[in-house]
Design a protein around this motif. Structure first.
Motif, short mmCIF file in Angstrom:
data_model
loop_
_atom_site.label_atom_id
_atom_site.label_comp_id
_atom_site.label_asym_id
_atom_site.label_seq_id
_atom_site.Cartn_x
_atom_site.Cartn_y
_atom_site.Cartn_z
N LYS A 66 -14.52 -0.07 21.37
CA LYS A 66 -15.24 0.94 20.60
C LYS A 66 -15.02 0.70 19.12
O LYS A 66 -13.88 0.68 18.65
N TRP A 67 -16.10 0.55 18.38
CA TRP A 67 -15.97 0.25 16.95
C TRP A 67 -15.39 1.44 16.19
O TRP A 67 -14.74 1.26 15.16
N THR A 68 -15.61 2.65 16.69
CA THR A 68 -15.05 3.83 16.02
C THR A 68 -13.52 3.79 16.03
O THR A 68 -12.88 4.20 15.07
N PHE A 69 -12.95 3.31 17.14
CA PHE A 69 -11.49 3.20 17.21
C PHE A 69 -10.98 2.15 16.23
O PHE A 69 -9.91 2.32 15.63
N LYS A 70 -11.72 1.07 16.05
CA LYS A 70 -11.30 0.02 15.12
C LYS A 70 -11.30 0.52 13.69
O LYS A 70 -10.40 0.21 12.90
N ILE A 71 -12.28 1.34 13.34
CA ILE A 71 -12.31 1.91 11.98
C ILE A 71 -11.17 2.90 11.81
O ILE A 71 -10.50 2.92 10.76
N PHE A 72 -10.92 3.72 12.83
CA PHE A 72 -9.82 4.67 12.76
C PHE A 72 -8.49 3.93 12.61
O PHE A 72 -7.62 4.34 11.84
N SER A 73 -8.32 2.83 13.34
CA SER A 73 -7.09 2.05 13.26
C SER A 73 -6.92 1.46 11.86
O SER A 73 -5.81 1.42 11.33
N ARG A 74 -8.02 0.99 11.26
CA ARG A 74 -7.92 0.42 9.92
C ARG A 74 -7.49 1.47 8.90
O ARG A 74 -6.74 1.17 7.97
N ILE A 75 -7.97 2.71 9.05
CA ILE A 75 -7.55 3.76 8.13
C ILE A 75 -6.05 4.00 8.24
O ILE A 75 -5.35 4.17 7.23
N ILE A 76 -5.53 4.00 9.46
CA ILE A 76 -4.08 4.15 9.66
C ILE A 76 -3.34 2.96 9.05
O ILE A 76 -2.31 3.13 8.38
N GLU A 77 -3.85 1.75 9.27
CA GLU A 77 -3.21 0.54 8.72
C GLU A 77 -3.20 0.57 7.20
O GLU A 77 -2.20 0.21 6.57
N SER A 78 -4.31 1.00 6.60
CA SER A 78 -4.38 1.08 5.14
C SER A 78 -3.41 2.12 4.60
O SER A 78 -2.80 1.92 3.55
N SER A 79 -3.25 3.22 5.32
CA SER A 79 -2.29 4.25 4.90
C SER A 79 -0.87 3.71 4.93
O SER A 79 -0.08 3.95 4.01
N ILE A 80 -0.53 2.99 6.00
CA ILE A 80 0.80 2.40 6.11
C ILE A 80 1.02 1.38 4.99
O ILE A 80 2.09 1.35 4.36
N THR A 81 0.01 0.54 4.74
CA THR A 81 0.12 -0.48 3.69
C THR A 81 0.29 0.16 2.33
O THR A 81 1.11 -0.29 1.51
N ASN A 82 -0.46 1.21 2.05
CA ASN A 82 -0.33 1.90 0.76
C ASN A 82 1.06 2.52 0.60
O ASN A 82 1.63 2.51 -0.50
N ASN A 83 1.59 3.04 1.66
CA ASN A 83 2.93 3.63 1.59
C ASN A 83 3.99 2.57 1.29
O ASN A 83 4.93 2.83 0.54
N THR A 84 3.85 1.39 1.88
CA THR A 84 4.80 0.32 1.60
C THR A 84 4.71 -0.14 0.16
O THR A 84 5.72 -0.49 -0.45
N VAL A 85 3.49 -0.14 -0.40
CA VAL A 85 3.31 -0.52 -1.80
C VAL A 85 4.00 0.48 -2.72
O VAL A 85 4.68 0.12 -3.69
N ILE A 86 3.84 1.79 -2.42
CA ILE A 86 4.46 2.83 -3.24
C ILE A 86 5.99 2.76 -3.14
O ILE A 86 6.70 2.91 -4.13
N ASP A 87 6.48 2.53 -1.92
CA ASP A 87 7.93 2.45 -1.72
C ASP A 87 8.51 1.25 -2.46
O ASP A 87 9.63 1.31 -3.01
N ALA A 88 7.77 0.13 -2.47
CA ALA A 88 8.25 -1.07 -3.15
C ALA A 88 8.28 -0.89 -4.66
O ALA A 88 9.10 -1.48 -5.36
N ALA A 89 7.36 -0.06 -5.17
CA ALA A 89 7.31 0.18 -6.62
C ALA A 89 8.46 1.07 -7.06
O ALA A 89 8.88 1.03 -8.19
#
Length: 220
Positions: free
Chosen positions: A197-220
């Protein structure tokens, strides 16, 4: 992501691909990406790979596009949609501190002129087959000097030779690849769960982007 202040003055707009092999009208093919089949996303990232804005490509005739952007080229339309929170949230004086980078898919004279009128600096590349006439520019947003020495492989000499890179080239190379960096980090945080389901893939990417952004903020 849109509610956070734009803490980086160097921003880049580019495309990302979410790997997907199921059936969907949104599925695209891009030969230049590691994941050639999938759903195409537009992203606006800071110089450290932090994602400020994200949008799903729904076709050239996307009904969600505002009537004011229907006459614009697709690349110009994407850039304006991505930076809309920036244009609406800052004054012209503060916009002059920001610099936007994008590749030849998005670059057009109308877009550069419009961004200049808004007070936002921008740099983009142009394909040779899209330039009908040659023009000489006195200066651009970055300028030519200082010239940075770099080494590149020469086919004629069959060795690496030293070339002088204008400042605009050096800045573009430094700040253009951050959307690809965010995409790479998202794949590292990708869950092992698969779905057709493509909707699940988009939902997963939003979660992945949130995790990635958090790691960037923590590293800063």
């Amino acid at each position: 992501f849109n509610n956070l202040v734009f803490f980086s003055t160097a921003l880049s707009v580019d495309e990302m691909m979410v790997r997907f092999f199921g059936r969907a009208s949104l599925k695209q093919y891009l030969h230049c990406k590691p994941d050639r089949y999938g759903i195409k996303l537009w992203g606006l990232c800071a110089a450290n790979g932090y994602l400020f804005n994200l949008d799903v490509y729904c076709g050239k005739n996307d009904p969600s596009i505002g009537i004011n952007l229907l006459a614009c080229a697709l690349g110009s339309r994407v850039v304006l949609q991505m930076i809309n929170p920036l244009l609406n949230g800052l004054s012209r004086k503060k916009l002059s501190d920001y610099h936007l980078y994008f590749d030849n898919f998005f670059t057009s004279p109308d877009l550069l002129i419009h961004l200049h009128k808004c007070g936002l600096r921008s740099t983009g590349t142009v394909r040779k087959d899209r330039v009908k006439e040659k023009h000489e520019f006195a200066k651009n947003a970055c300028g030519i000097t200082p010239i940075t020495p770099v080494k590149r492989f020469s086919r004629a000499a069959q060795e690496r030779v030293e070339l002088g890179f204008p400042r605009a080239f050096s800045l573009y190379n430094n700040y253009m690849g951050w959307v690809d960096l965010h995409d790479f980090r998202c794949k590292k945080a990708s869950p092992s769960i698969t779905s057709k389901k493509w909707t699940f893939k988009i939902f997963s990417r939003i979660i992945e982007s949130s995790i990635t952004n958090n790691t960037v903020i923590d590293a800063a």
